[in-house]
Scaffold this active site. Structure first.
Site, PDB file in Angstrom:
ATOM      1  CB  SER A 239      13.622  -2.354  -8.010  1.00 25.51           C
ATOM      2  OG  SER A 239      12.584  -2.376  -8.630  1.00 25.51           O
TER       3      SER A 239
ATOM      4  N   GLY B  41      18.242  -3.576  -9.882  1.00 24.96           N
ATOM      5  CA  GLY B  41      16.888  -3.567  -9.986  1.00 24.96           C
ATOM      6  C   GLY B  41      17.308  -4.713 -11.197  1.00 24.96           C
TER       7      GLY B  41
END
Length: 267
Positions: free
Chosen positions: A72, A212
């Site tokens: 992410s 992430g």
């Protein structure tokens, strides 16, 4: 002539040799950062790089140059692309939730670009990806010098499934270019990204970042990347680490915060 040659070997050559063999700040093992990771008994890397002074601190130099799935953290560049292509009109751009239940309760509602960035809502960015398309992604990744994309790739999962990889060192270079607005995006896109990236702000400093989690990787990889602004300096940071279980996830931000304190960048 003989005196000139003698002077070269006596006075000039030794300093040159010293510079050639002296390790760079980024390559040297940073004992302070190493202790933070050792204390947590975790494998990972952290790069801290300043904008103005040129100082750089690195834990695990070898790993800092190894590429991992972006997960992410790609939402930073993905947001810029979506804004530039006008598939997202601003931070308040709404996409309606289709009612499908997700594991993370924060995803089970309508989302804006800002809220989707903050809760790392995958389905929102997958809807944007369908509109952006593979060709535009190839072009933007190339022009931004962002990591390495493996072909062929799925337009809606390539940042999650390992098709797109990047190193911690490359992350800090990318973030520096974003901060300096050197990439081919408009001021509106940069300004909007900055607004949605705010993670913490107080009178002494502000942190802009994105986590992430490459959950399908073996071992799983956790990320925290971004930059910190103080009154007189900007520090770019990129951490990745092995995730053994979900209980490790908070360590991503904790280790960065501890490193910033240990290096005297913040209190």
């Amino acid at each position: 002539m003989a005196n000139a040659i003698r002077a070269f070997f006596v006075h000039i050559l030794p300093p040159l040799l010293f510079l050639l063999v002296m390790p760079s700040p980024a390559a040297a093992r940073d004992a302070v950062l190493a202790e933070l990771f050792a204390r947590r008994n975790t494998d990972g890397t952290l790069v801290l790089s300043s904008l103005k002074s040129g100082r750089t601190f690195v834990h695990n130099d070898e790993r800092s140059n190894r590429r991992f799935a972006v997960a992410s953290t790609f939402k930073i560049l993905n947001s810029l692309i979506a804004l530039e292509e006008k598939v997202a009109t601003g931070k308040d751009h709404v996409i309606r939730w289709n009612g499908r239940r997700h594991e993370f309760s924060d995803w089970n509602r309508d989302q804006t670009l800002e809220s989707a960035f903050r809760v790392s809502c995958v389905w929102y960015y997958q809807e944007l990806a369908r509109l952006i398309g593979a060709g535009k992604y190839r072009d933007c990744l190339k022009r931004s010098g962002y990591g390495k994309l493996r072909e062929p790739f799925d337009t809606t999962t390539f940042w999650l499934d390992g098709s797109l990889e990047i190193s911690a060192s490359e992350q800090t270079d990318f973030l520096r270019n974003v901060y300096l607005r050197k990439l081919p995006f408009s001021d509106f896109s940069y300004t909007t990204l900055r607004e949605i990236m705010v993670a913490e702000s107080n009178p002494d400093f502000s942190i802009y970042g994105k986590t992430g989690w490459a959950a399908s990787a073996k071992p799983q990889t956790g990320w925290y990347v971004g930059y910190l602004e103080t009154h007189d300096e900007v520090w770019f940071f990129a951490l990745n680490m092995d995730i053994r279980s979900e209980t490790d996830l908070p360590l991503r931000k904790q280790l960065v915060r501890e490193a910033l304190v240990a290096k005297g960048i913040i209190r």
